[in-house]
Each structure stands twice: as structure tokens, then as C-alpha cells.
Scaffold this motif. Structure first.
Motif, PDB file in Angstrom:
ATOM      1  N   LEU A  15       7.133  -1.524   7.245  1.00 23.86           N
ATOM      2  CA  LEU A  15       7.067  -0.155   6.743  1.00 23.86           C
ATOM      3  C   LEU A  15       8.348   0.193   6.010  1.00 23.86           C
ATOM      4  N   SER A  16       8.192   0.958   4.928  1.00 23.84           N
ATOM      5  CA  SER A  16       9.349   1.312   4.110  1.00 23.84           C
ATOM      6  C   SER A  16       9.140   2.699   3.532  1.00 23.84           C
ATOM      7  N   ALA A  17      10.242   3.388   3.284  1.00 25.27           N
ATOM      8  CA  ALA A  17      10.150   4.716   2.682  1.00 25.27           C
ATOM      9  C   ALA A  17       9.765   4.619   1.209  1.00 25.27           C
ATOM     10  N   GLN A  18      10.070   3.475   0.558  1.00 25.15           N
ATOM     11  CA  GLN A  18       9.769   3.281  -0.857  1.00 25.15           C
ATOM     12  C   GLN A  18       9.327   1.839  -1.074  1.00 25.15           C
ATOM     13  N   HIS A  19       8.938   1.537  -2.329  1.00 27.41           N
ATOM     14  CA  HIS A  19       8.590   0.155  -2.634  1.00 27.41           C
ATOM     15  C   HIS A  19       9.339  -0.292  -3.901  1.00 27.41           C
ATOM     16  N   ARG A  20      10.657  -0.258  -3.777  1.00 31.69           N
ATOM     17  CA  ARG A  20      11.516  -0.703  -4.870  1.00 31.69           C
ATOM     18  C   ARG A  20      11.709  -2.218  -4.796  1.00 31.69           C
ATOM     19  N   ALA A  21      12.416  -2.756  -5.788  1.00 36.11           N
ATOM     20  CA  ALA A  21      12.669  -4.194  -5.817  1.00 36.11           C
ATOM     21  C   ALA A  21      13.459  -4.637  -4.585  1.00 36.11           C
ATOM     22  N   LYS A  34       0.883  -1.166   0.000  1.00 38.10           N
ATOM     23  CA  LYS A  34       0.000   0.000   0.000  1.00 38.10           C
ATOM     24  C   LYS A  34       0.916   1.210   0.000  1.00 38.10           C
ATOM     25  N   PRO A  35       1.124   1.832  -1.160  1.00 44.22           N
ATOM     26  CA  PRO A  35       2.129   2.894  -1.258  1.00 44.22           C
ATOM     27  C   PRO A  35       1.603   4.248  -0.814  1.00 44.22           C
ATOM     28  N   GLN A  36       2.529   5.089  -0.372  1.00 41.91           N
ATOM     29  CA  GLN A  36       2.286   6.504  -0.086  1.00 41.91           C
ATOM     30  C   GLN A  36       1.058   6.734   0.802  1.00 41.91           C
ATOM     31  N   ILE A  37       1.057   6.075   1.945  1.00 42.49           N
ATOM     32  CA  ILE A  37       0.037   6.348   2.953  1.00 42.49           C
ATOM     33  C   ILE A  37       0.382   7.692   3.594  1.00 42.49           C
ATOM     34  N   GLN A  38      -0.544   8.621   3.572  1.00 48.29           N
ATOM     35  CA  GLN A  38      -0.262   9.988   4.013  1.00 48.29           C
ATOM     36  C   GLN A  38      -0.549  10.180   5.503  1.00 48.29           C
ATOM     37  N   ALA A  39       0.359  10.882   6.177  1.00 48.22           N
ATOM     38  CA  ALA A  39       0.128  11.324   7.547  1.00 48.22           C
ATOM     39  C   ALA A  39      -0.602  12.657   7.471  1.00 48.22           C
ATOM     40  N   LEU A  40      -1.901  12.640   7.760  1.00 44.93           N
ATOM     41  CA  LEU A  40      -2.738  13.821   7.598  1.00 44.93           C
ATOM     42  C   LEU A  40      -3.186  14.357   8.952  1.00 44.93           C
ATOM     43  N   SER A  52       2.342  13.537  12.680  1.00 45.68           N
ATOM     44  CA  SER A  52       3.712  13.366  12.200  1.00 45.68           C
ATOM     45  C   SER A  52       3.813  12.007  11.529  1.00 45.68           C
ATOM     46  N   LEU A  53       4.918  11.799  10.816  1.00 45.31           N
ATOM     47  CA  LEU A  53       5.146  10.511  10.163  1.00 45.31           C
ATOM     48  C   LEU A  53       5.345   9.421  11.204  1.00 45.31           C
ATOM     49  N   ASP A  54       6.027   9.746  12.281  1.00 46.86           N
ATOM     50  CA  ASP A  54       6.213   8.757  13.352  1.00 46.86           C
ATOM     51  C   ASP A  54       4.877   8.359  13.969  1.00 46.86           C
ATOM     52  N   ASP A  55       3.983   9.311  14.087  1.00 49.96           N
ATOM     53  CA  ASP A  55       2.648   9.028  14.622  1.00 49.96           C
ATOM     54  C   ASP A  55       1.906   8.057  13.705  1.00 49.96           C
ATOM     55  N   LEU A  56       2.010   8.274  12.395  1.00 50.30           N
ATOM     56  CA  LEU A  56       1.371   7.372  11.429  1.00 50.30           C
ATOM     57  C   LEU A  56       1.966   5.973  11.508  1.00 50.30           C
ATOM     58  N   LYS A  57       3.294   5.884  11.575  1.00 51.99           N
ATOM     59  CA  LYS A  57       3.948   4.572  11.649  1.00 51.99           C
ATOM     60  C   LYS A  57       3.516   3.821  12.904  1.00 51.99           C
ATOM     61  N   ALA A  58       3.467   4.523  14.036  1.00 51.74           N
ATOM     62  CA  ALA A  58       3.044   3.881  15.282  1.00 51.74           C
ATOM     63  C   ALA A  58       1.604   3.386  15.180  1.00 51.74           C
ATOM     64  N   VAL A 104       4.420   7.080   3.861  1.00 55.21           N
ATOM     65  CA  VAL A 104       5.152   5.843   4.127  1.00 55.21           C
ATOM     66  C   VAL A 104       4.480   4.724   3.333  1.00 55.21           C
ATOM     67  N   ASP A 105       5.266   3.742   2.923  1.00 53.37           N
ATOM     68  CA  ASP A 105       4.736   2.570   2.212  1.00 53.37           C
ATOM     69  C   ASP A 105       4.610   1.400   3.188  1.00 53.37           C
ATOM     70  N   LEU A 106       3.573   0.599   2.989  1.00 51.00           N
ATOM     71  CA  LEU A 106       3.357  -0.566   3.844  1.00 51.00           C
ATOM     72  C   LEU A 106       3.350  -1.835   3.000  1.00 51.00           C
ATOM     73  N   PHE A 107       4.266  -2.750   3.295  1.00 47.93           N
ATOM     74  CA  PHE A 107       4.233  -4.100   2.733  1.00 47.93           C
ATOM     75  C   PHE A 107       3.436  -4.979   3.691  1.00 47.93           C
ATOM     76  N   ALA A 108       2.544  -5.805   3.150  1.00 41.97           N
ATOM     77  CA  ALA A 108       1.727  -6.679   3.995  1.00 41.97           C
ATOM     78  C   ALA A 108       1.635  -8.062   3.371  1.00 41.97           C
ATOM     79  N   ALA A 109       1.740  -9.083   4.230  1.00 38.63           N
ATOM     80  CA  ALA A 109       1.594 -10.473   3.802  1.00 38.63           C
ATOM     81  C   ALA A 109       0.515 -11.115   4.669  1.00 38.63           C
ATOM     82  N   LEU A 110      -0.605 -11.460   4.058  1.00 40.99           N
ATOM     83  CA  LEU A 110      -1.725 -12.060   4.774  1.00 40.99           C
ATOM     84  C   LEU A 110      -1.625 -13.579   4.697  1.00 40.99           C
ATOM     85  N   ASP A 111      -1.518 -14.238   5.855  1.00 39.86           N
ATOM     86  CA  ASP A 111      -1.519 -15.697   5.910  1.00 39.86           C
ATOM     87  C   ASP A 111      -2.955 -16.154   5.708  1.00 39.86           C
ATOM     88  N   ILE A 112      -3.251 -16.806   4.580  1.00 39.31           N
ATOM     89  CA  ILE A 112      -4.641 -17.129   4.264  1.00 39.31           C
ATOM     90  C   ILE A 112      -5.212 -18.198   5.185  1.00 39.31           C
TER      91      ILE A 112
END
Length: 361
Positions: free
Chosen positions: A229-235, A179-185, A314-320, A212-220
Motif C-alpha cells: 500500500l502506498s499514498a501515491q504511485h510515483r516512480a 490500482k490507484p486511488q481506492i476510496q474508503a467509502l 476510515s482509511l486505516d479500516d480500508l488498509k486493514a 490509497v494506492d495498491l501495488f500488486a504482483a501476481l506470481d503466475i
């Protein structure tokens, strides 16, 4: 009057032909056909009780329709007008509402409103709405769709759905996406809390404090989520997330990862990582088919229950907030239930394709 004193019921030849026609004609209402059989049986003689036994109906039913026929002949067998306000909308007007809704649009517009159509036909807007409801018509609604052009569409659907409905033994299956570019609003004014009769209110405008970008893996199998959490979603970020999945998955299990066709998922750095970790296997969803990836259902929950109404200064608030959401989710996680088979999905896609390929009338 007892059956021993019944007034004889004698039919004219014309009446007998009409009654026999009602009995034989397939389009006759079942109630009218039964009444016709009762009168024909009474004309053959016998008591009301005998006729009722022969036709398998109540004696009172025979008594009623014998009397009605003797009083009003054939007209007595039709339904009497029911009490209430007389109907004001004709069948022709109902048909016109349905046909215009399905086959026409108003001048300068894309679809009918109830008031426009009411003026056109000469009935009330509420009558138009009742007819729409009766026929399941909703001209104000629309849905969008995209048929995947993926040449391996069918094979990929069978592959992914097979993992959902019949996961392999001694293996973990993860639905993975970013989920890319989640905004801290942060809202420009404090949120006004809900009161009895008043919903929660928030200012329309806001201040951005980064993304911030969020990588997520759902165990089905369990519904639990591995997040990163990552600053980008590169390879390289996706490769690092695979490392995280590897660390949190029991060593003896094979790992099947369902993901989309993003170029970062097929980059050389990811390919090299997969060669070094043979227990991992990637399964790609068809192009334009994010709906088949179960983690998207989890992202919808995240958006609705954490982000949509969240305030992050803040961005830290969003990450938390994101990390806490994942923790709370995993404490009571339940898997999403997949119900459609691959054949059902493919059949539905074929029906869509058939409809959109039909020439317009």
C-alpha cells in the motif's frame, strides 16, 4: 398383406422423371430423396424385404412409402402436416426481421427494440424476440474495443504470452500493476442484511474518508500476490515495490516483471535500480492492452469480492481490509490459466482490423 400378394407399383414416365430428379438433385431433402429411391426400386420389382436389403433400410420403411405412393402418388411422399397450431409467421416476415435488425435502425434511434420492430412489421413483440433468439441477434447489447497503435504490438504480445505459456526455467514471473486511488467509502445509513426473498440493501450515497494506492504482483506460477500500500504511485513508489518483490523472491531465481507502459515504470530512478539488480527484467505490455496483464484479473476479483460492497469508516479500516484480503487470497491461491496462444490473439486482432477497415455499405 404379405409380400407374395403385393400390388404392382407401375410408374408413368412423368412420375419416373420427377422421382429421378429428386434423387439426383443436391438440394433435395435427404428424407425425400430416400423415399424416391424406395419407390423407384419397388417399381423395378421385388419384395419389400428385397428392396429394404438393397437400400439398407428397414422393411417397415419400404412398406410405408410403397403404400403411401400407391394411395396418393407423388403427393404421398411429402411430409404430412404435423399436429399443433398452424404457423402464423411467414418466411418473408422472418427475413424482414433479420434484415431490418442487421441493416437498418429506427428513425431517431440507434437500434431496434422488439416493440418498435414488431409495430413496423406487423407481428407480436414476442415473435420478434423468438426470431432474434433463433438467429443469435442481440441488438440491445454492445461491446467496446480499442486496437493498440503500439508499433511493437506483435513482438510484445509474443513476449508476454510466451512468459505465460512457457515460463523460463529457474525464474519467477510476476504480473505487476497498480490500482490507484481506492476510496474508503462509508454509507450514510447502515447496510440492511439479506433476508429470504430480499437482497442486501445499502444507501445510495456515501461519505469519503480518503484514498490509497495498491501495488500488486501476481506470481503466475502459484497465483499468490505480493501487495504494498502506498499514498501515491510515483516512480520512487514503484522502485520501492520492486524492492519488496526482491525481498520476497528466492535469491537464486531470475525475476521477470510484466507491467504496462506507465511513465513511472520507465523513469531514471527505476532504470538505475534495474542496473543494480541484474536478475530483474521488465516486460512491457502493448499500449491500451491491460487485458493481457494477468494481475488485472486479480484486481477484478478484489473489486467484486472486497471493495464493491465494502464499507470502510476510515482509511486505516480500508488498509486493514486490503491487507486481510491479500492474506486470505494467498492462503488458498491458485494460478489463473492462460489458454490463448500469441498466434490466436494476433489472428483475432487482424480480423478486427479487417472488419473495421471495410467500407460501410
Amino acid at each position: 398383406m404379405g409380400d407374395s400378394r403385393l400390388k404392382p407399383l407401375v410408374l408413368s414416365e412423368a412420375e419416373r422423371q420427377v422421382l429421378q430428379g429428386w434423387v439426383k438433385r443436391r438440394t433435395t431433402a435427404q428424407g425425400l430423396a430416400l423415399r424416391a429411391r424406395i419407390v423407384l426400386a419397388c417399381a423395378e420389382g421385388g419384395s419389400n424385404l428385397a428392396v429394404a436389403a438393397r437400400l439398407g433400410v428397414n422393411r417397415g420403411t419400404v412398406t410405408k412409402w410403397r403404400a403411401r405412393f400407391l394411395r396418393a402418388r407423388l403427393d404421398g411422399l411429402t411430409d404430412e402436416p404435423r399436429p399443433g397450431v398452424p404457423r402464423t409467421i411467414t418466411d418473408a416476415q422472418v427475413e424482414e426481421v433479420v434484415v431490418r435488425t442487421l441493416e437498418e435502425v429506427p428513425d431517431g434511434g440507434t437500434h431496434w427494440s422488439k416493440r418498435e420492430l414488431a409495430r413496423k412489421i406487423g407481428i407480436s413483440p414476442s415473435s420478434v424476440l423468438r426470431i432474434w433468439h433463433a438467429f443469435g441477434l442481440q441488438p440491445w447489447r454492445t461491446e467496446v474495443f480499442k486496437v493498440s497503435p503500439d508499433p511493437q504490438l506483435i513482438d510484445k504480445i509474443r513476449d508476454v504470452v510466451g512468459l505465460y505459456l512457457a515460463p523460463p526455467a529457474n525464474a519467477a514471473v510476476f504480473a505487476v500493476d497498480e490500482k490507484p486511488q481506492i476510496q474508503a467509502l462509508e454509507r450514510t445509513a447502515p447496510v440492511l442484511p439479506m433476508l429470504p426473498g430480499v437482497p442486501e440493501r445499502r444507501s445510495f450515497d456515501y461519505v469519503r474518508h480518503g484514498t490509497v494506492d495498491l501495488f500488486a504482483a501476481l506470481d503466475i506460477a502459484t497465483g499468490k500476490v505480493i501487495g504494498k500500500l502506498s499514498a501515491q504511485h510515483r516512480a520512487v513508489d514503484f522502485r520501492d515495490f520492486l524492492d519488496e518483490i526482491d525481498r520476497q523472491t528466492e535469491p537464486g531465481l531470475a525475476v521477470h516483471v510484466i507491467c504496462d507502459n506507465l511513465s513511472a515504470h520507465k523513469a531514471p530512478v527505476v532504470h538505475r535500480w534495474l542496473l543494480a539488480h541484474p536478475r530483474f527484467q521488465l516486460h512491457f505490455t502493448p499500449t491500451y492492452s491491460s487485458w493481457i496483464n494477468q494481475v488485472e484479473r486479480w484486481f477484478a476479483e478484489l473489486e467484486r469480492r472486497c471493495l464493491e460492497r465494502g464499507v470502510h469508516c476510515s482509511l486505516d479500516d480500508l488498509k486493514a481490509s486490503l491487507e486481510n484480503w491479500i492474506k486470505v487470497w494467498n492462503e488458498s491461491a491458485k494460478p489463473f490459466r492462460w489458454t490463448k496462444t500469441a498466434d490466436q490473439i494476433i489472428d483475432r486482432i487482424c480480423r478486427y482490423c479487417s472488419r473495421i477497415s471495410e467500407p460501410a455499405h
